[in-house]
Design an enzyme around this catalytic site. Structure first.
Site, PDB file in Angstrom:
ATOM      1  CD  GLU A  36      -1.647  -2.956  -3.584  1.00 34.28           C
ATOM      2  OE1 GLU A  36      -2.025  -2.008  -2.855  1.00 34.28           O
ATOM      3  OE2 GLU A  36      -0.447  -3.241  -3.744  1.00 34.28           O
ATOM      4  CG  ASP A  51       6.687  -6.853  -0.288  1.00 35.04           C
ATOM      5  OD1 ASP A  51       6.197  -5.741  -0.541  1.00 35.04           O
ATOM      6  OD2 ASP A  51       6.349  -7.537   0.698  1.00 35.04           O
TER       7      ASP A  51
END
Length: 288
Positions: free
Chosen positions: A184, A92
């Site tokens: 997150e 990613d």
């Protein structure tokens, strides 16, 4: 008066120093010359490289990984340890990796490990577009890499507004991986508020695309704030430098197991991921 007595001077006999002559070195034996020449030929031969050198490299890997899980081996070209039980691997990326040569990414391979898919950052919050998204979104598929786009979620911002912004930037098409929401942190809001805004984001994206999004998060964040919620959504979990992901295998689809991989064509370290399934399972996940 008698004359003064003098002690006679006794002279030592003089000795001549002998000059030692250096012995000439013996000529190097011919048989040694032949042996050294033969050794050089062996070192330069394809046989030596193909069998001895590779054998040494294999032995060195065994030594460096000695005492470690045999299913978690160091891959020198990627410069990380990679779990061996997975056959589909990917990365990613975001602006952090800079300009990427996707053709070099695609052709990199060690043993059976190669880059099959990539998740690409598109947006963040309600205003930020990743400056490299459009280039990566265009060039990675050209190289034959399966792609998915992700949004970095900000719990302080309205979830539906973030979803609209994400879909204004990303055109999701057939053959893409499902869209991803990256959550997150709480950003100072309560876990209840975070989950409410996240639900709004997920519902809007699924309604507009007819595709169920993937939730990306760290293992600790998942355990603290998401476990028991959003159970119908595929999970992508970050859990670094471990031979196994400490989560039931039926719960997750992607595992981000390292953030330090070195990839040809990319000038900075990269996150490395494993897919929980085979090629058929990956194809089944793609947008229809």
């Amino acid at each position: 008066m008698p004359p003064e007595k003098r002690t006679p001077i006794v002279k030592k006999p003089s000795t001549r120093k002998t000059v030692s002559r250096k012995k000439k070195p013996k000529p190097f034996p011919t048989q040694w010359k032949v042996a050294i020449a033969g050794l050089f030929l062996i070192l330069l031969s394809p046989f030596y490289y193909g069998y001895v050198v590779k054998g040494f490299v294999g032995a060195w890997r065994w030594v460096t990984d000695w005492g470690q899980d045999p299913e978690y081996r160091t891959y020198n070209s990627f410069d990380i340890k990679i779990p061996k039980k997975y056959s589909i691997h990917g990365i990613d990326v975001s602006y952090y990796q800079g300009k990427i040569n996707w053709q070099k990414v695609k052709t990199m391979k060690e043993d059976e490990v190669s880059i099959r898919f990539a998740f690409i950052k598109a947006t963040e919050g309600i205003l930020l577009v990743d400056p490299y998204f459009q280039r990566n979104w265009r060039e990675a598929p050209k190289a034959g890499i399966i792609c998915g786009a992700y949004h970095f979620f900000r719990p302080k911002r309205d979830g539906k507004t973030q979803a609209k912004f994400f879909l204004q930037v990303v055109n999701i098409e057939k053959g893409d991986l499902p869209p991803v929401v990256d959550v997150e942190s709480l950003d100072g809001v309560s876990p209840l508020k975070m989950r409410a805004e996240l639900a709004d984001f997920l519902n809007y994206v699924e309604m507009k695309t007819k595709v169920r999004p993937i939730i990306y998060t760290g293992l600790k964040f998942y355990e603290d704030y998401l476990d028991g919620d959003f159970e119908d959504y595929p999970l992508w979990i970050a859990h670094y430098y471990q031979p196994k992901l400490r989560l039931d295998k039926s719960r997750w689809k992607f595992w981000q197991h390292s953030d330090k991989a070195k990839i040809n064509g990319i000038g900075h370290v990269v996150d490395f991921n494993a897919f929980n399934g085979d090629s058929t399972a990956l194809v089944e996940m793609l947008v229809k």
